[in-house]
Design a protein around this motif. Structure first.
Motif, PDB file in Angstrom:
ATOM      1  N   VAL A  79       1.987  12.899  -7.933  1.00  0.00           N
ATOM      2  CA  VAL A  79       3.352  12.585  -7.068  1.00  0.00           C
ATOM      3  C   VAL A  79       3.380  10.846  -7.929  1.00  0.00           C
ATOM      4  CG1 VAL A  79       3.575  10.678  -4.992  1.00  0.00           C
ATOM      5  CG2 VAL A  79       2.322  12.829  -4.743  1.00  0.00           C
ATOM      6  N   LEU A  80       2.436  11.054  -8.726  1.00  0.00           N
ATOM      7  CA  LEU A  80       2.334   9.892  -9.465  1.00  0.00           C
ATOM      8  C   LEU A  80       2.645   9.843 -10.580  1.00  0.00           C
ATOM      9  CD1 LEU A  80      -1.495   7.600  -8.736  1.00  0.00           C
ATOM     10  CD2 LEU A  80       1.162   6.929  -8.103  1.00  0.00           C
TER      11      LEU A  80
ATOM     12  N   VAL B 210       1.230  -1.088   0.064  1.00  0.00           N
ATOM     13  CA  VAL B 210      -0.021  -0.378   0.057  1.00  0.00           C
ATOM     14  C   VAL B 210       1.130   0.658   0.567  1.00  0.00           C
ATOM     15  CG1 VAL B 210      -2.099   1.692   1.737  1.00  0.00           C
ATOM     16  CG2 VAL B 210      -1.879  -0.951   1.352  1.00  0.00           C
ATOM     17  N   ILE B 211       1.088   2.367  -0.849  1.00  0.00           N
ATOM     18  CA  ILE B 211       1.225   3.120  -0.844  1.00  0.00           C
ATOM     19  C   ILE B 211       0.125   4.878  -0.238  1.00  0.00           C
ATOM     20  CG2 ILE B 211       2.058   5.302  -2.345  1.00  0.00           C
ATOM     21  CD1 ILE B 211       2.112   3.623  -4.890  1.00  0.00           C
ATOM     22  N   ASN B 212       0.694   4.472   1.541  1.00  0.00           N
ATOM     23  CA  ASN B 212       0.018   5.295   2.474  1.00  0.00           C
ATOM     24  C   ASN B 212       0.075   6.732   2.482  1.00  0.00           C
ATOM     25  OD1 ASN B 212      -0.084   2.677   4.457  1.00  0.00           O
ATOM     26  ND2 ASN B 212       1.516   3.221   4.429  1.00  0.00           N
TER      27      ASN B 212
ATOM     28  N   THR C 256      -9.290   6.549  -2.009  1.00  0.00           N
ATOM     29  CA  THR C 256      -8.693   6.263  -2.762  1.00  0.00           C
ATOM     30  C   THR C 256      -8.008   5.408  -1.622  1.00  0.00           C
ATOM     31  OG1 THR C 256      -6.733   7.730  -1.859  1.00  0.00           O
ATOM     32  CG2 THR C 256      -7.760   8.701  -4.043  1.00  0.00           C
ATOM     33  N   LEU C 257      -7.144   4.008  -2.703  1.00  0.00           N
ATOM     34  CA  LEU C 257      -6.845   3.543  -2.158  1.00  0.00           C
ATOM     35  C   LEU C 257      -5.232   2.659  -3.503  1.00  0.00           C
ATOM     36  CD1 LEU C 257      -5.400   0.546  -0.226  1.00  0.00           C
ATOM     37  CD2 LEU C 257      -7.860  -0.359  -1.552  1.00  0.00           C
TER      38      LEU C 257
ATOM     39  N   ASN D 249       2.399   1.179 -10.475  1.00  0.00           N
ATOM     40  CA  ASN D 249       0.783   2.029  -9.100  1.00  0.00           C
ATOM     41  C   ASN D 249      -0.083   1.955  -9.644  1.00  0.00           C
ATOM     42  OD1 ASN D 249       3.007   2.920  -7.648  1.00  0.00           O
ATOM     43  ND2 ASN D 249       3.210   4.195 -10.033  1.00  0.00           N
ATOM     44  N   PHE D 250      -0.870   0.758  -8.888  1.00  0.00           N
ATOM     45  CA  PHE D 250      -2.556   1.242  -9.219  1.00  0.00           C
ATOM     46  C   PHE D 250      -2.818   1.449  -8.047  1.00  0.00           C
ATOM     47  CE2 PHE D 250      -6.279  -1.894  -8.551  1.00  0.00           C
ATOM     48  CZ  PHE D 250      -6.057  -1.628  -9.986  1.00  0.00           C
TER      49      PHE D 250
END
Length: 187
Positions: A80-81, A29-31, A42-43, A55-56
């Motif tokens: 950020v992505l 997980v990208i906190n 979002t998750l 990244n998903f």
């Protein structure tokens, strides 16, 4: 299969996201990109497969939420992505509740955020059909690298509520790697 989920506390309808990761993949997980608020849920995960990382994420915008706050948050996430040096492969699925068929300021602002962060929608068909309402495209799969999209569309034989499931076939293995395989990401 591993399951990752998030849910807005004390809300019973219209909340909760999940990502199912096949055991042949690894994921974390990208906190910093996982948000739970009245305006956006979002998750996000970083997923690895055969030495490739991507990244998903899944996104839900409650229709009753503040659109300005949603736009501010989704812009931060996509920024950020798009600036991650780890990899340039990002996929974002979601029910954005912004109709891409409607020519209005909400659609324009949303598209400017997407395009400004090098994300493109892969769905251009009606994803939401409700009796007595115009068809709309409010569900989508956004990608940062359209060159890896093999195909995308809807599963029209299945309907969840008034939404059609969306699907995107995305080649996650670099073209110069051996044994190129496709994988499916769907909402």
């Amino acid at each position: 299969t591993s399951t990752f989920s998030s849910k807005y506390p004390n809300k019973h309808k219209g909340s909760g996201l999940g990502i199912y990761v096949n055991e042949s993949f690894t994921g974390n997980v990208i906190n910093e990109l996982t948000i739970i608020s009245p305006d956006i849920e979002t998750l996000f995960m970083e997923i690895s497969y055969q030495g490739q990382n991507f990244n998903f994420g899944v996104v839900y915008r409650p229709p009753s939420g503040n659109l300005k706050h949603f736009n501010q948050q989704i812009e931060k996430v996509l920024n950020v992505l798009s600036n991650k040096e780890i990899n340039n492969h990002s996929i974002v699925c979601g029910d954005f509740n912004i109709n891409l068929f409607k020519n209005d300021v909400n659609k324009s602002k949303f598209e400017n955020i997407l395009f400004g962060n090098c994300f493109l929608p892969t769905i251009s068909l009606p994803t939401h059909e409700k009796p007595g309402c115009d068809s709309s495209c409010i569900d989508n799969i956004l990608v940062s690298d359209v060159n890896n999209v093999v195909g995308s569309g809807l599963l029209t034989d299945i309907k969840v509520s008034h939404h059609y499931p969306t699907v995107c076939f995305y080649d996650i293995i670099d073209a110069d790697s051996e044994g190129s395989e496709d994988t499916t990401d769907s909402q």
